[in-house]
Design an enzyme around this catalytic site. Sequence first.
Site, PDB file in Angstrom:
ATOM      1  N   ASP A  30      43.333  17.368  51.548  1.00 49.20           N
ATOM      2  CA  ASP A  30      42.508  17.663  50.659  1.00 49.20           C
ATOM      3  C   ASP A  30      42.834  19.030  50.123  1.00 49.20           C
ATOM      4  OD1 ASP A  30      39.512  16.524  50.145  1.00 49.20           O
ATOM      5  OD2 ASP A  30      39.914  18.478  49.285  1.00 49.20           O
ATOM      6  N   ILE A  31      42.916  19.263  48.608  1.00 45.54           N
ATOM      7  CA  ILE A  31      43.129  20.180  47.869  1.00 45.54           C
ATOM      8  C   ILE A  31      41.938  21.391  48.203  1.00 45.54           C
ATOM      9  CG2 ILE A  31      41.643  19.780  45.804  1.00 45.54           C
ATOM     10  CD1 ILE A  31      44.331  20.433  44.340  1.00 45.54           C
ATOM     11  N   ASN A  87      32.283   9.182  51.499  1.00 43.66           N
ATOM     12  CA  ASN A  87      31.261   9.369  50.273  1.00 43.66           C
ATOM     13  C   ASN A  87      31.158   8.101  49.458  1.00 43.66           C
ATOM     14  OD1 ASN A  87      30.458  11.829  51.594  1.00 43.66           O
ATOM     15  ND2 ASN A  87      32.212  12.776  50.507  1.00 43.66           N
ATOM     16  N   GLY A  93      27.452  12.306  46.886  1.00 39.72           N
ATOM     17  CA  GLY A  93      28.480  13.179  46.409  1.00 39.72           C
ATOM     18  C   GLY A  93      29.962  12.404  46.081  1.00 39.72           C
ATOM     19  N   HIS A 100      38.424   6.854  49.268  1.00 40.04           N
ATOM     20  CA  HIS A 100      39.260   7.722  50.122  1.00 40.04           C
ATOM     21  C   HIS A 100      38.542   7.939  51.438  1.00 40.04           C
ATOM     22  CE1 HIS A 100      37.139   9.837  47.065  1.00 40.04           C
ATOM     23  NE2 HIS A 100      36.750  10.831  48.174  1.00 40.04           N
ATOM     24  N   LEU A 101      39.267   7.716  52.483  1.00 42.89           N
ATOM     25  CA  LEU A 101      38.636   8.120  53.807  1.00 42.89           C
ATOM     26  C   LEU A 101      38.783   9.744  54.126  1.00 42.89           C
ATOM     27  CD1 LEU A 101      39.088   6.168  57.013  1.00 42.89           C
ATOM     28  CD2 LEU A 101      39.424   8.655  57.199  1.00 42.89           C
TER      29      LEU A 101
HETATM   30  P1  5GP Z   1      34.785  12.739  47.180  1.00 39.91           P
HETATM   31  O1  5GP Z   1      33.600  13.909  46.955  1.00 39.91           O
HETATM   32  O2  5GP Z   1      34.847  11.862  45.982  1.00 39.91           O
HETATM   33  O3  5GP Z   1      34.178  12.088  48.516  1.00 39.91           O
HETATM   34  O4  5GP Z   1      35.905  13.683  47.741  1.00 39.91           O
HETATM   35  C1  5GP Z   1      36.901  13.949  46.646  1.00 39.91           C
HETATM   36  C2  5GP Z   1      37.950  14.908  47.221  1.00 39.91           C
HETATM   37  O5  5GP Z   1      39.020  15.015  46.671  1.00 39.91           O
HETATM   38  C3  5GP Z   1      37.341  16.269  47.432  1.00 39.91           C
HETATM   39  O6  5GP Z   1      37.164  16.698  48.738  1.00 39.91           O
HETATM   40  C4  5GP Z   1      38.293  17.347  46.480  1.00 39.91           C
HETATM   41  O7  5GP Z   1      38.703  18.502  47.188  1.00 39.91           O
HETATM   42  C5  5GP Z   1      39.775  16.056  46.738  1.00 39.91           C
HETATM   43  N1  5GP Z   1      40.429  16.402  45.531  1.00 39.91           N
HETATM   44  C6  5GP Z   1      40.032  16.373  44.201  1.00 39.91           C
HETATM   45  N2  5GP Z   1      41.178  16.433  43.290  1.00 39.91           N
HETATM   46  C7  5GP Z   1      42.064  16.633  44.263  1.00 39.91           C
HETATM   47  C8  5GP Z   1      43.518  16.765  44.091  1.00 39.91           C
HETATM   48  O8  5GP Z   1      44.113  16.848  42.842  1.00 39.91           O
HETATM   49  N3  5GP Z   1      44.370  16.588  44.998  1.00 39.91           N
HETATM   50  C9  5GP Z   1      43.780  16.655  46.338  1.00 39.91           C
HETATM   51  N4  5GP Z   1      44.975  16.473  47.405  1.00 39.91           N
HETATM   52  N5  5GP Z   1      42.568  16.148  46.657  1.00 39.91           N
HETATM   53  C10 5GP Z   1      41.767  16.305  45.611  1.00 39.91           C
END
Ligand code: 5GP
Length: 114
Positions: A30-31, A87, A93, A100-101
């Site tokens: 995760d970034i 999520n 959120g 994605h897990l």
């Molecule tokens: P969600 O909130 O949809 O469950 O999680 C999305 C996740 O994707 C977040 O934890 C966010 O930090 C991560 N994320 C968003 N953009 C990128 C990206 O460009 N690269 C990576 N590796 N993670 C990302």
Amino acid sequence: MSDCLFCKIVAKEIPADVVLETDRALAFRDINPQAPTHVLVVPKEHFQDAAALAAADDGWADAVLQAGQAVAEQEGVAEVGYRMVFNTGPAAGQTVFHVHLHLLGGRNLTWPPG
Ligand code: 5GP
Ligand code: ZN
């Protein structure tokens, strides 16, 4: 899907720190990590959320779960414990609508999550 961030990562059009790749799934850090281990595991095919993944035939959900477990072992958190999270939808959120897990570990995780 042409306009999906994680489809672009799967296609290697956008770089990511990949930790595991299988025929069906890709796992990358995760970034914005929320724990020492914070890896996202995505199916290589586009499903918008966990509901769509659950409804998919052909073992896509298995592939994501099994890749998540393999990453937990590879990251050294399998023994001590870790968390897997999907999520799903706005109230949870979800911000990226390619399922994605989240694999979280490497610290004591509080319960319940916020
Ligand atoms: P969600 O909130 O949809 O469950 O999680 C999305 C996740 O994707 C977040 O934890 C966010 O930090 C991560 N994320 C968003 N953009 C990128 C990206 O460009 N690269 C990576 N590796 N993670 C990302
Ligand atoms: Zn996608």
